[in-house]
Design a protein around this motif. Structure first.
Motif, PDB file in Angstrom:
ATOM      1  N   PRO A  53       0.738  -1.351   0.281  1.00 34.57           N
ATOM      2  CA  PRO A  53       0.112   0.041  -0.080  1.00 34.57           C
ATOM      3  C   PRO A  53       1.194   1.714  -0.140  1.00 34.57           C
ATOM      4  CG  PRO A  53      -1.188  -1.459   1.916  1.00 34.57           C
ATOM      5  CD  PRO A  53       0.369  -1.980   1.345  1.00 34.57           C
ATOM      6  N   ARG A  54       0.459   2.107  -1.077  1.00 35.57           N
ATOM      7  CA  ARG A  54       0.787   3.964  -0.943  1.00 35.57           C
ATOM      8  C   ARG A  54       0.040   4.759  -0.250  1.00 35.57           C
ATOM      9  NH1 ARG A  54       6.226   4.422  -2.431  1.00 35.57           N
ATOM     10  NH2 ARG A  54       6.857   5.837  -2.467  1.00 35.57           N
ATOM     11  N   ASN A  55       0.899   6.272   0.560  1.00 32.16           N
ATOM     12  CA  ASN A  55       0.220   6.889   0.092  1.00 32.16           C
ATOM     13  C   ASN A  55       0.627   7.852  -1.012  1.00 32.16           C
ATOM     14  OD1 ASN A  55      -1.786   7.168   2.740  1.00 32.16           O
ATOM     15  ND2 ASN A  55       0.004   7.051   3.452  1.00 32.16           N
ATOM     16  N   CYS A  56      -0.395   8.028  -1.680  1.00 30.70           N
ATOM     17  CA  CYS A  56      -0.088   9.387  -3.291  1.00 30.70           C
ATOM     18  C   CYS A  56      -0.580  10.338  -2.574  1.00 30.70           C
ATOM     19  CB  CYS A  56      -0.606   8.649  -4.303  1.00 30.70           C
ATOM     20  SG  CYS A  56       0.123   7.258  -5.073  1.00 30.70           S
ATOM     21  N   LEU A  60      -4.566   7.034   0.439  1.00 38.53           N
ATOM     22  CA  LEU A  60      -4.039   5.710   0.162  1.00 38.53           C
ATOM     23  C   LEU A  60      -4.811   4.647  -0.772  1.00 38.53           C
ATOM     24  CD1 LEU A  60      -2.249   3.658   2.117  1.00 38.53           C
ATOM     25  CD2 LEU A  60      -3.802   3.280   3.407  1.00 38.53           C
ATOM     26  N   TYR A  61      -3.687   3.791  -1.577  1.00 39.72           N
ATOM     27  CA  TYR A  61      -3.840   3.069  -2.688  1.00 39.72           C
ATOM     28  C   TYR A  61      -3.299   1.610  -2.108  1.00 39.72           C
ATOM     29  CZ  TYR A  61      -4.437   6.273  -5.571  1.00 39.72           C
ATOM     30  OH  TYR A  61      -5.297   8.661  -6.446  1.00 39.72           O
ATOM     31  N   PRO A  62      -3.748   0.993  -2.280  1.00 39.63           N
ATOM     32  CA  PRO A  62      -4.157  -0.735  -1.351  1.00 39.63           C
ATOM     33  C   PRO A  62      -3.418  -1.146  -2.799  1.00 39.63           C
ATOM     34  CG  PRO A  62      -5.689  -0.389  -3.119  1.00 39.63           C
ATOM     35  CD  PRO A  62      -5.901   0.714  -2.835  1.00 39.63           C
ATOM     36  N   ALA A  63      -1.845  -2.297  -2.132  1.00 35.25           N
ATOM     37  CA  ALA A  63      -1.579  -2.638  -3.367  1.00 35.25           C
ATOM     38  C   ALA A  63      -1.676  -3.126  -4.320  1.00 35.25           C
ATOM     39  CB  ALA A  63      -0.830  -4.130  -2.134  1.00 35.25           C
ATOM     40  N   ALA A  64      -1.157  -3.462  -5.445  1.00 34.63           N
ATOM     41  CA  ALA A  64      -2.046  -3.671  -6.863  1.00 34.63           C
ATOM     42  C   ALA A  64      -0.807  -4.503  -7.331  1.00 34.63           C
ATOM     43  CB  ALA A  64      -1.622  -2.386  -7.595  1.00 34.63           C
ATOM     44  N   ALA A  65      -1.619  -5.620  -8.052  1.00 32.97           N
ATOM     45  CA  ALA A  65      -1.467  -6.403  -8.435  1.00 32.97           C
ATOM     46  C   ALA A  65       0.374  -6.304  -9.698  1.00 32.97           C
ATOM     47  CB  ALA A  65      -2.045  -7.540  -9.634  1.00 32.97           C
ATOM     48  N   PRO A 136       1.455  13.056  -6.276  1.00 31.22           N
ATOM     49  CA  PRO A 136       0.550  12.094  -5.926  1.00 31.22           C
ATOM     50  C   PRO A 136      -0.490  11.590  -7.371  1.00 31.22           C
ATOM     51  CG  PRO A 136       0.297  14.240  -5.068  1.00 31.22           C
ATOM     52  CD  PRO A 136       1.661  15.147  -5.849  1.00 31.22           C
ATOM     53  N   GLY A 137      -0.221  13.245  -8.151  1.00 30.96           N
ATOM     54  CA  GLY A 137      -0.833  12.682  -9.911  1.00 30.96           C
ATOM     55  C   GLY A 137       0.127  11.431 -10.255  1.00 30.96           C
ATOM     56  N   HIS A 138       1.402  11.323 -10.612  1.00 30.68           N
ATOM     57  CA  HIS A 138       2.148  10.115 -11.043  1.00 30.68           C
ATOM     58  C   HIS A 138       2.129   8.994 -10.269  1.00 30.68           C
ATOM     59  CE1 HIS A 138       4.164  14.135 -12.600  1.00 30.68           C
ATOM     60  NE2 HIS A 138       4.394  13.500 -13.547  1.00 30.68           N
ATOM     61  N   ALA A 140      -0.426   8.266  -8.357  1.00 29.48           N
ATOM     62  CA  ALA A 140      -1.179   7.652  -9.241  1.00 29.48           C
ATOM     63  C   ALA A 140      -1.650   6.719 -10.166  1.00 29.48           C
ATOM     64  CB  ALA A 140      -3.143   7.947  -8.420  1.00 29.48           C
ATOM     65  N   ASN A 141      -1.323   7.422 -10.881  1.00 26.93           N
ATOM     66  CA  ASN A 141      -0.624   6.794 -11.626  1.00 26.93           C
ATOM     67  C   ASN A 141      -0.321   5.145 -11.835  1.00 26.93           C
ATOM     68  OD1 ASN A 141      -2.008   7.480 -14.503  1.00 26.93           O
ATOM     69  ND2 ASN A 141      -0.440   8.337 -15.024  1.00 26.93           N
ATOM     70  N   ILE A 142       0.748   5.293 -11.267  1.00 34.85           N
ATOM     71  CA  ILE A 142       1.866   3.908 -10.493  1.00 34.85           C
ATOM     72  C   ILE A 142       0.850   3.222  -9.608  1.00 34.85           C
ATOM     73  CG2 ILE A 142       4.060   3.180  -9.386  1.00 34.85           C
ATOM     74  CD1 ILE A 142       5.389   6.028 -10.676  1.00 34.85           C
ATOM     75  N   MET A 143       0.267   3.428  -9.194  1.00 29.45           N
ATOM     76  CA  MET A 143      -0.355   2.350  -8.423  1.00 29.45           C
ATOM     77  C   MET A 143      -1.970   2.184  -8.584  1.00 29.45           C
ATOM     78  SD  MET A 143       1.629   2.291  -6.237  1.00 29.45           S
ATOM     79  CE  MET A 143       0.517   1.066  -4.668  1.00 29.45           C
ATOM     80  N   ASN A 144      -2.570   2.740 -10.176  1.00 30.30           N
ATOM     81  CA  ASN A 144      -3.741   2.028 -10.417  1.00 30.30           C
ATOM     82  C   ASN A 144      -3.742   0.714 -10.723  1.00 30.30           C
ATOM     83  OD1 ASN A 144      -5.759   2.346 -11.841  1.00 30.30           O
ATOM     84  ND2 ASN A 144      -5.592   3.772 -12.783  1.00 30.30           N
ATOM     85  N   SER A 145      -4.434   0.376 -10.106  1.00 29.87           N
ATOM     86  CA  SER A 145      -5.176  -1.322 -10.188  1.00 29.87           C
ATOM     87  C   SER A 145      -5.696  -1.376 -11.336  1.00 29.87           C
ATOM     88  CB  SER A 145      -5.907  -1.872  -8.766  1.00 29.87           C
ATOM     89  OG  SER A 145      -6.694  -1.376  -8.935  1.00 29.87           O
ATOM     90  N   GLN A 146      -6.302  -0.889 -12.020  1.00 26.53           N
ATOM     91  CA  GLN A 146      -7.198  -1.242 -13.817  1.00 26.53           C
ATOM     92  C   GLN A 146      -5.962  -1.460 -14.420  1.00 26.53           C
ATOM     93  OE1 GLN A 146      -9.532   2.456 -14.655  1.00 26.53           O
ATOM     94  NE2 GLN A 146     -10.068   1.927 -16.490  1.00 26.53           N
ATOM     95  N   PHE A 147      -4.475  -0.309 -14.313  1.00 27.78           N
ATOM     96  CA  PHE A 147      -3.722  -0.664 -14.735  1.00 27.78           C
ATOM     97  C   PHE A 147      -3.173  -2.308 -14.945  1.00 27.78           C
ATOM     98  CE2 PHE A 147      -3.913   3.877 -15.085  1.00 27.78           C
ATOM     99  CZ  PHE A 147      -4.072   4.211 -16.551  1.00 27.78           C
TER     100      PHE A 147
END
Length: 174
Positions: A53-56, A60-65, A136-138, A140-147
């Motif tokens: 998990p990471r704060n952007c 807070l973004y959860p861990a992503a695949a 924060p924006g960059h 968020a892209n890195i942590m986006n679990s949709q990608f």
């Protein structure tokens, strides 16, 4: 070429829902195996970041695949980095007016969701990633679990240009 004196600049773009080769005249040649190897190094580092998990900023973004590498996204990233070098500009728009969706589609990649991080001035992959993670924006892209896939590349210019431009492209295929 004096790269270390350049001030790094960054921009972020996130596109969630879809819209449907620039020739280098004055860029120094970066062999494909070199920018691809650097892109794969960045992918490994990004996947390590996504594993926890990471704060952007304040979110807070959860861990992503982990993301998979895409040669087509990497080609779109390299072409855009090279275009930014040629025009000495940091922009999500290509010099031909193209947006990220058009550049990715040119490679034959069919996508459902895409995102892009760009930067200039950093000469090391770890400094580029650290800069993106502090924004924060960059981040968020890195942590986006949709990608699910990523491609990344850089291009270097001759003396007098901004020297180095990075592009990181994220996507999800339909």
């Amino acid at each position: 070429m004096l790269i270390t004196a350049l001030r790094p600049r960054m921009m972020v773009l996130l596109v969630s829902i879809g819209l449907p080769a620039v020739e280098a005249a004055s860029t120094e040649s970066v062999p494909a195996e070199q920018w691809k190897s650097t892109g794969l190094d960045l992918l490994e580092r990004v996947n390590a970041v996504r594993a926890a998990p990471r704060n952007c900023g304040e979110k807070l973004y959860p861990a992503a695949a982990p993301l998979a590498w895409s040669d087509r996204l990497a080609q779109a990233a390299f072409d855009h980095s090279r275009d930014m070098v040629m025009h000495n500009t940091l922009s999500h728009a290509g010099s031909d007016g193209s947006d990220l969706g058009a550049r990715v589609s040119r490679t034959g990649y069919r996508w459902q969701a895409i995102g892009e991080n760009i930067a200039s001035g950093q000469v090391e992959v770890e400094k580029t990633l650290a800069g993106w993670l502090s924004s924060p924006g960059h981040c968020a892209n890195i942590m986006n679990s949709q990608f699910t896939e990523m491609g990344a590349a850089y291009a270097m210019g001759e003396q007098g240009s901004a020297a180095i431009y990075w592009t990181q492209v994220f996507a999800t295929a339909p």
